[in-house]
Design a protein around this motif. Structure first.
Motif, PDB file in Angstrom:
ATOM      1  N   LEU A 115      23.586  98.253   1.129  1.00 49.24           N
ATOM      2  CA  LEU A 115      23.992  96.812   1.459  1.00 49.24           C
ATOM      3  C   LEU A 115      25.015  96.691   0.120  1.00 49.24           C
ATOM      4  CD1 LEU A 115      20.754  95.212   2.619  1.00 49.24           C
ATOM      5  CD2 LEU A 115      22.654  95.884   3.813  1.00 49.24           C
ATOM      6  N   LEU A 116      24.572  97.049  -0.935  1.00 48.82           N
ATOM      7  CA  LEU A 116      25.405  96.708  -2.103  1.00 48.82           C
ATOM      8  C   LEU A 116      26.608  97.550  -1.877  1.00 48.82           C
ATOM      9  CD1 LEU A 116      25.724  96.146  -5.074  1.00 48.82           C
ATOM     10  CD2 LEU A 116      25.301  98.207  -5.892  1.00 48.82           C
ATOM     11  N   VAL A 117      26.772  98.801  -1.462  1.00 48.55           N
ATOM     12  CA  VAL A 117      28.043  99.445  -1.469  1.00 48.55           C
ATOM     13  C   VAL A 117      29.046  98.936  -0.127  1.00 48.55           C
ATOM     14  CG1 VAL A 117      28.946 101.642  -0.712  1.00 48.55           C
ATOM     15  CG2 VAL A 117      26.822 101.658  -2.305  1.00 48.55           C
ATOM     16  N   ALA A 118      28.222  98.664   0.851  1.00 45.09           N
ATOM     17  CA  ALA A 118      28.942  97.987   1.930  1.00 45.09           C
ATOM     18  C   ALA A 118      29.364  96.401   1.800  1.00 45.09           C
ATOM     19  CB  ALA A 118      28.136  98.314   3.293  1.00 45.09           C
ATOM     20  N   GLY A 119      28.732  95.809   1.137  1.00 46.19           N
ATOM     21  CA  GLY A 119      28.923  94.411   1.087  1.00 46.19           C
ATOM     22  C   GLY A 119      29.426  93.619  -0.200  1.00 46.19           C
ATOM     23  N   HIS A 120      29.630  94.537  -1.338  1.00 44.43           N
ATOM     24  CA  HIS A 120      30.109  93.985  -2.429  1.00 44.43           C
ATOM     25  C   HIS A 120      31.681  94.186  -2.524  1.00 44.43           C
ATOM     26  CE1 HIS A 120      30.604  93.582  -6.792  1.00 44.43           C
ATOM     27  NE2 HIS A 120      30.861  95.004  -6.873  1.00 44.43           N
ATOM     28  N   GLU A 121      32.222  95.422  -2.618  1.00 44.62           N
ATOM     29  CA  GLU A 121      33.547  95.597  -2.561  1.00 44.62           C
ATOM     30  C   GLU A 121      34.467  95.230  -1.390  1.00 44.62           C
ATOM     31  OE1 GLU A 121      35.788  98.686  -4.949  1.00 44.62           O
ATOM     32  OE2 GLU A 121      34.138  99.619  -5.523  1.00 44.62           O
ATOM     33  N   THR A 122      33.863  95.371  -0.153  1.00 45.63           N
ATOM     34  CA  THR A 122      34.349  95.064   0.861  1.00 45.63           C
ATOM     35  C   THR A 122      34.825  93.700   0.991  1.00 45.63           C
ATOM     36  OG1 THR A 122      32.312  94.873   2.140  1.00 45.63           O
ATOM     37  CG2 THR A 122      33.647  97.025   2.352  1.00 45.63           C
ATOM     38  N   THR A 123      33.758  92.586   0.898  1.00 46.90           N
ATOM     39  CA  THR A 123      33.929  91.250   0.957  1.00 46.90           C
ATOM     40  C   THR A 123      34.656  90.800  -0.322  1.00 46.90           C
ATOM     41  OG1 THR A 123      31.776  91.078   1.856  1.00 46.90           O
ATOM     42  CG2 THR A 123      32.940  89.167   1.214  1.00 46.90           C
ATOM     43  N   ALA A 124      34.667  91.341  -1.472  1.00 48.65           N
ATOM     44  CA  ALA A 124      35.657  90.910  -2.480  1.00 48.65           C
ATOM     45  C   ALA A 124      36.972  91.254  -2.409  1.00 48.65           C
ATOM     46  CB  ALA A 124      35.093  91.679  -3.566  1.00 48.65           C
ATOM     47  N   THR A 125      37.355  92.386  -1.788  1.00 48.92           N
ATOM     48  CA  THR A 125      38.560  92.586  -1.487  1.00 48.92           C
ATOM     49  C   THR A 125      38.949  91.731  -0.549  1.00 48.92           C
ATOM     50  OG1 THR A 125      38.242  95.086  -2.118  1.00 48.92           O
ATOM     51  CG2 THR A 125      39.980  94.643  -0.828  1.00 48.92           C
ATOM     52  N   ALA A 126      38.501  91.477   0.651  1.00 49.46           N
ATOM     53  CA  ALA A 126      38.823  90.655   1.786  1.00 49.46           C
ATOM     54  C   ALA A 126      39.089  89.463   1.141  1.00 49.46           C
ATOM     55  CB  ALA A 126      37.869  90.562   2.980  1.00 49.46           C
ATOM     56  N   LEU A 127      38.501  88.670   0.290  1.00 46.75           N
ATOM     57  CA  LEU A 127      38.630  87.440  -0.471  1.00 46.75           C
ATOM     58  C   LEU A 127      39.798  87.642  -1.377  1.00 46.75           C
ATOM     59  CD1 LEU A 127      35.090  86.524  -1.290  1.00 46.75           C
ATOM     60  CD2 LEU A 127      36.527  85.099   0.047  1.00 46.75           C
ATOM     61  N   ALA A 128      40.022  88.596  -2.073  1.00 50.97           N
ATOM     62  CA  ALA A 128      41.186  88.796  -2.677  1.00 50.97           C
ATOM     63  C   ALA A 128      42.643  88.785  -2.125  1.00 50.97           C
ATOM     64  CB  ALA A 128      41.330  90.010  -3.612  1.00 50.97           C
ATOM     65  N   TRP A 129      42.521  89.372  -0.748  1.00 48.97           N
ATOM     66  CA  TRP A 129      43.713  89.514  -0.021  1.00 48.97           C
ATOM     67  C   TRP A 129      43.935  88.004   0.514  1.00 48.97           C
ATOM     68  CZ3 TRP A 129      47.438  92.400  -0.134  1.00 48.97           C
ATOM     69  CH2 TRP A 129      47.224  94.127  -0.267  1.00 48.97           C
ATOM     70  N   THR A 130      42.861  87.483   1.160  1.00 46.58           N
ATOM     71  CA  THR A 130      43.012  85.884   1.447  1.00 46.58           C
ATOM     72  C   THR A 130      43.647  85.249   0.359  1.00 46.58           C
ATOM     73  OG1 THR A 130      40.961  86.046   2.796  1.00 46.58           O
ATOM     74  CG2 THR A 130      41.744  83.826   2.316  1.00 46.58           C
ATOM     75  N   PHE A 131      43.420  85.286  -0.966  1.00 45.42           N
ATOM     76  CA  PHE A 131      44.019  84.227  -1.815  1.00 45.42           C
ATOM     77  C   PHE A 131      45.309  84.733  -2.001  1.00 45.42           C
ATOM     78  CE2 PHE A 131      39.885  83.268  -2.693  1.00 45.42           C
ATOM     79  CZ  PHE A 131      39.779  81.769  -2.452  1.00 45.42           C
ATOM     80  N   GLU A 132      45.643  86.187  -2.132  1.00 48.35           N
ATOM     81  CA  GLU A 132      47.214  86.748  -2.215  1.00 48.35           C
ATOM     82  C   GLU A 132      47.822  86.364  -1.045  1.00 48.35           C
ATOM     83  OE1 GLU A 132      50.358  89.094  -2.905  1.00 48.35           O
ATOM     84  OE2 GLU A 132      49.057  88.212  -4.209  1.00 48.35           O
ATOM     85  N   LEU A 133      47.475  86.394   0.245  1.00 50.72           N
ATOM     86  CA  LEU A 133      48.334  86.031   1.382  1.00 50.72           C
ATOM     87  C   LEU A 133      48.412  84.493   1.363  1.00 50.72           C
ATOM     88  CD1 LEU A 133      46.603  88.422   3.885  1.00 50.72           C
ATOM     89  CD2 LEU A 133      49.105  88.387   3.040  1.00 50.72           C
TER      90      LEU A 133
END
Length: 435
Positions: free
Chosen positions: A256-274
């Protein structure tokens, strides 16, 4: 099978240098089904798929024919253990999934929104003013805090700090560690080559701390009243009435840490970048959130996950022949439904490179045309949890912070292990609030 005839070493180097470029060139040259030889990934014999009909066929194929665990095992087990949901197949995978899945769906999700709001407010308050910072790192810190509280059920204090420090050290992976994941012979200490040994030590420390937490949690008198996911997993049962052992719980927590940490963090970073690059979209989003309507917020998230999927493809190893269009794929081939390419089909998404959330307002793509969370019985457990967390974070950040990009140039896609991340971490500047 159409595909490059270059030596496997050259194809692997091209793939590692630019996964998105490799995939896009492959589709342009060879069509919706093409082969590649990539050393260190699954079986090394890969067939990428870009047609939703072929993707549907793979996702509906049972584990006796196509196994996701076999494709992931080499890179997952050293990090998340032999009992990770990501590396299991067959009945054992279904037993674990039956225990885990209900904790991430339905009304239970609303239990975690309060934790998410508290953590995002604390995070924003700590961001610097008038100084650039990497949004992806900030979001990684935030999503880790959510996992620590909502998933692990840890409360702030000494053990919380110890576990968090061990997990952060474990996830600070460098190039040497990533190479060792792909090439098992490098999983050792050789002279100055210490990355693998260092990782093993911090992983053992994290497991030891979490094992103590599990043992104490099992004996907690308020276990049945606790709402964190670990407490509920301890009480979960498979069809035969058995629960997860301590070792299995440890591996699934790390999953859950591996699958839910970097993935969501990266999606959020892309959201603000876009949003930085499309001020009209941001303006409309802020205006609609002010009315209490979250329909456009949902469309923004869907479009971010379409245009910038965190994971570019998923994989299954074939154990029996499988016909895809005119091609019969042999056992031992790794078939890879390609999220990145499906999401860029012009026949489904006109002007596919454009960031246009409104395309998700009036119509919805079919199940196999929008696949950021994979599909079938291997669909990501966080397919409901992650969008909820994204909604809470995006809304609260836009309500409480004035943000702008640190650079006038949009950030390109860069590979970090298997993830697509913003090249410079979505560099952002927070400005002081207007009073």
């Amino acid at each position: 099978m159409p595909g490059s005839s270059a030596p496997a070493a050259i194809q692997t180097a091209q793939f590692l240098r630019s996964i998105d470029g490799f995939l896009e060139r492959g589709r342009r040259r060879y069509g919706d089904v093409f082969s590649a030889r990539i050393l260190g990934f699954a079986t090394g014999r890969i067939v990428f798929l870009a047609d939703p009909e072929h993707v549907e066929q793979v996702f509906k194929t049972g584990p006796s024919v196509a196994r996701a665990g076999d494709a992931a095992r080499r890179s997952v087990e050293p990090v998340a253990g032999v009992s990770s949901l990501l590396s299991l197949d067959g009945p054992r995978h279904l037993d674990h999934r039956r225990i885990l899945l209900p904790r991430f769906h339905g009304d239970r999700l609303e239990l975690y929104t309060g934790v998410m709001r508290e953590e995002v407010d604390a995070a924003v308050a700590a961001w610097p003013i008038d100084e650039p910072f990497a949004m992806r790192e900030a979001m990684a810190d935030l999503t880790l805090e959510v996992i620590m509280r909502a998933v692990f059920g840890l409360r702030h204090g000494r053990r919380y700090d110890e576990v968090r420090a061990a997990l952060v050290a474990m996830m600070e992976n460098d190039l040497a560690f990533n190479l060792a994941l792909m090439v098992p012979v490098l999983r050792r200490e050789i002279g100055p080559w210490k990355a693998w040994g260092d990782f093993q030590r911090v992983r053992a420390q994290a497991y030891s701390l979490l094992r103590t937490e599990i043992e104490e949690r099992r004996a907690a008198p308020d276990l049945e009243q606790r709402t964190d996911i670990l407490s509920m997993l301890i009480q979960g049962r498979a069809k035969d009435g058995t629960g997860l052992s301590d070792d299995e719980l440890l591996d699934e927590l790390m999953t859950l840490l591996v699958a839910g940490h970097e993935t969501t963090a990266t999606a959020l970073a892309w959201t603000f970048e876009l949003l930085h690059r499309h001020p009209a979209v941001k303006h409309q989003l802020v205006a609609e959130l002010a009315t209490g309507d979250e329909a456009y917020l949902g469309a923004v998230i869907d479009e971010v996950l379409r245009l910038r999927p965190v994971v570019p493809f998923v994989a299954r190893v074939l154990h029996e022949p499988l016909q895809i269009g005119p091609h019969v794929l042999e056992p031992g081939v790794t078939v890879a439904p390609c999220v990145h390419l499906v999401h860029r089909r012009e026949d489904i998404y006109p002007d596919p490179e454009a960031f246009r959330p409104e395309r998700f307002l009036d119509t919805r793509p079919s199940t196999y045309e929008w696949i950021p969370f994979g599909g079938g019985t291997r669909r990501c457990l966080g397919a409901s949890f992650a969008p909820l967390e994204m909604k809470v974070v995006i809304r609260r950040v836009l309500e409480t912070a004035r943000l702008e990009p640190a650079s006038p140039e949009p950030e390109r896609i860069r590979r970090r292990t298997v993830f697509f991340v913003p090249e410079h971490g979505a560099r952002t500047i927070r400005r002081a609030a207007v009073t």
